[in-house]
Design an enzyme around this catalytic site. Structure first.
Site, PDB file in Angstrom:
ATOM      1  N   GLN A   1       0.843  -1.198   0.000  1.00 34.47           N
ATOM      2  CA  GLN A   1       0.000   0.000   0.000  1.00 34.47           C
ATOM      3  C   GLN A   1       0.879   1.249   0.000  1.00 34.47           C
ATOM      4  O   GLN A   1       1.287   1.736   1.053  1.00 34.47           O
ATOM      5  CB  GLN A   1      -0.932  -0.002   1.209  1.00 34.47           C
ATOM      6  CG  GLN A   1      -1.950   1.098   1.114  1.00 34.47           C
ATOM      7  CD  GLN A   1      -3.098   0.892   2.070  1.00 34.47           C
ATOM      8  OE1 GLN A   1      -3.213  -0.116   2.746  1.00 34.47           O
ATOM      9  NE2 GLN A   1      -3.963   1.877   2.130  1.00 34.47           N
ATOM     10  N   PHE A   2       1.121   1.784  -1.213  1.00 35.53           N
ATOM     11  CA  PHE A   2       1.974   2.966  -1.340  1.00 35.53           C
ATOM     12  C   PHE A   2       1.379   4.178  -0.640  1.00 35.53           C
ATOM     13  O   PHE A   2       2.091   5.099  -0.252  1.00 35.53           O
ATOM     14  CB  PHE A   2       2.262   3.277  -2.815  1.00 35.53           C
ATOM     15  CG  PHE A   2       1.135   3.943  -3.545  1.00 35.53           C
ATOM     16  CD1 PHE A   2       1.064   5.327  -3.630  1.00 35.53           C
ATOM     17  CD2 PHE A   2       0.139   3.186  -4.154  1.00 35.53           C
ATOM     18  CE1 PHE A   2       0.030   5.944  -4.301  1.00 35.53           C
ATOM     19  CE2 PHE A   2      -0.897   3.791  -4.827  1.00 35.53           C
ATOM     20  CZ  PHE A   2      -0.954   5.172  -4.906  1.00 35.53           C
ATOM     21  N   THR A   3       0.076   4.189  -0.422  1.00 33.03           N
ATOM     22  CA  THR A   3      -0.576   5.353   0.176  1.00 33.03           C
ATOM     23  C   THR A   3      -0.162   5.583   1.625  1.00 33.03           C
ATOM     24  O   THR A   3      -0.443   6.652   2.174  1.00 33.03           O
ATOM     25  CB  THR A   3      -2.109   5.243   0.087  1.00 33.03           C
ATOM     26  OG1 THR A   3      -2.533   4.081   0.797  1.00 33.03           O
ATOM     27  CG2 THR A   3      -2.568   5.175  -1.357  1.00 33.03           C
TER      28      THR A   3
END
Length: 141
Positions: free
Chosen positions: A74-76
């Protein structure tokens, strides 16, 4: 490297209509983010910390109980919304940098004997979970 670690009674990840990873018993859901400065050493440290984290019932860990893990990239987690209303993603590692490190965390967990399910890197995923507690911690290495 950052992780949101949630104790769950069950969880699953779907891409379209396909279930790509699922926990049908209590374990940990790991949302994993990678930044530019992360290394294989960070990946190994994160795997160790997650595997040995004593957050399951009766202060158990996945290492001591054999509980499974579901790891979802999850890059967020590296989104920055301090200015304005639209997050900046500049602190998140590019996919070609992040994917090998996410895979390294999963590989190290498996090398340690953990049962690991995963999402699909870069895909639009639907993540469902039933939180236990709820109990969620943030890890950063």
């Amino acid at each position: 490297m950052r992780a949101v670690v949630t104790r769950v009674t069950r969880a699953r990840v779907t891409v379209g209509d396909e279930v790509v990873g699922a926990l049908d018993e209590p374990g940990l859901l790991i949302l994993l983010g990678v930044t530019h400065s992360d290394t294989m050493e960070n990946a190994n440290t994160m795997a160790r910390k997650v595997h040995e984290l004593r957050v399951l019932r009766d202060e158990g860990s996945c290492a001591t109980t054999g509980a499974p893990l579901l790891v979802v990239s999850q890059f967020t987690l590296y989104g920055d919304a301090r200015k304005g209303r639209r997050p900046s993603w500049t602190a998140a590692a590019r996919p070609e940098e992040a994917e090998p490190l996410v895979e390294a965390v999963v590989a190290e967990l498996r090398r340690r004997g953990a049962r690991v399910e995963t999402g699909r890197f870069g895909a639009m995923m639907a993540v469902e979970s039933v939180n236990d507690g709820p109990f969620t911690v943030l890890l950063e290495v």
